[in-house]
Design a protein around this motif. Sequence first.
Motif, mmCIF file in Angstrom:
data_model
loop_
_atom_site.group_PDB
_atom_site.id
_atom_site.type_symbol
_atom_site.label_atom_id
_atom_site.label_comp_id
_atom_site.label_asym_id
_atom_site.label_seq_id
_atom_site.Cartn_x
_atom_site.Cartn_y
_atom_site.Cartn_z
ATOM 1 N N THR A 109 37.059 86.065 59.983
ATOM 2 C CA THR A 109 36.385 86.733 58.997
ATOM 3 C C THR A 109 35.072 87.151 59.475
ATOM 4 O O THR A 109 34.522 86.400 59.917
ATOM 5 N N VAL B 256 32.831 83.800 60.652
ATOM 6 C CA VAL B 256 32.993 82.735 60.115
ATOM 7 C C VAL B 256 33.877 81.628 61.047
ATOM 8 O O VAL B 256 34.750 81.910 61.587
ATOM 9 N N MET B 257 33.034 80.461 61.248
ATOM 10 C CA MET B 257 33.693 79.344 61.969
ATOM 11 C C MET B 257 34.781 78.584 60.994
ATOM 12 O O MET B 257 35.488 78.049 61.694
ATOM 13 N N GLU B 258 34.061 78.235 60.055
ATOM 14 C CA GLU B 258 34.769 77.540 59.167
ATOM 15 C C GLU B 258 34.767 77.921 57.500
ATOM 16 O O GLU B 258 33.699 78.251 57.207
ATOM 17 N N GLU B 259 36.051 78.042 56.796
ATOM 18 C CA GLU B 259 35.688 78.475 55.798
ATOM 19 C C GLU B 259 35.969 77.383 54.719
ATOM 20 O O GLU B 259 36.992 76.585 54.601
ATOM 21 N N ILE B 260 34.827 77.088 54.016
ATOM 22 C CA ILE B 260 34.536 75.668 53.142
ATOM 23 C C ILE B 260 35.178 76.111 51.792
ATOM 24 O O ILE B 260 35.844 75.048 51.443
ATOM 25 N N LYS B 261 34.866 76.932 51.236
ATOM 26 C CA LYS B 261 35.255 77.454 49.906
ATOM 27 C C LYS B 261 35.456 78.691 49.742
ATOM 28 O O LYS B 261 34.797 79.624 50.364
ATOM 29 N N GLU B 262 36.695 79.273 49.441
ATOM 30 C CA GLU B 262 36.956 80.566 49.220
ATOM 31 C C GLU B 262 37.712 80.727 47.917
ATOM 32 O O GLU B 262 38.982 80.030 47.572
#
Length: 152
Positions: free
Chosen positions: A67, A140-146
Amino acid sequence: MSDIDTIDRKILNALQRDAALSLDALGAQIGLSRNACWRRIRVMEDAGIITKRIALVDPIKVGLGLTVFMQIKTNAHAPDWLRKFSSATKAMPEIQGVYRMSGDLDYLIRARVADMAGYDKLYQRLIALVPLSDVSASFVMEEIKESTELPL
């Protein structure tokens, strides 16, 4: 939002979590008959409250694991430029969102690509179609909330 009552909100919340719910299951969850649920859903569709029902796809499982948020600045603000920019970004399936921003940034683009090479191809296509004064990107390295659910 004033035309939506508590039952409509319950229906909308349930459908936001799972649009594939059968009318029977939805009715049991909400406490209405299937016909009453169907009528309320049709009214909300006709009013444009429910705009579409979709399936959400896991981007990683279909090879779109990166992303990127592209921050766009432009010196052009004429209607013709905006039409060209709008047409170009709408035609690129990797681009999932385009937002006109306040402050120092003119536009923010959210896109999904396979990898850095995929981002570079997207970037090259965009700048070939529309003159931009500055493009920077954050990955984006980490998707915490989507989430697609609206808080109703």
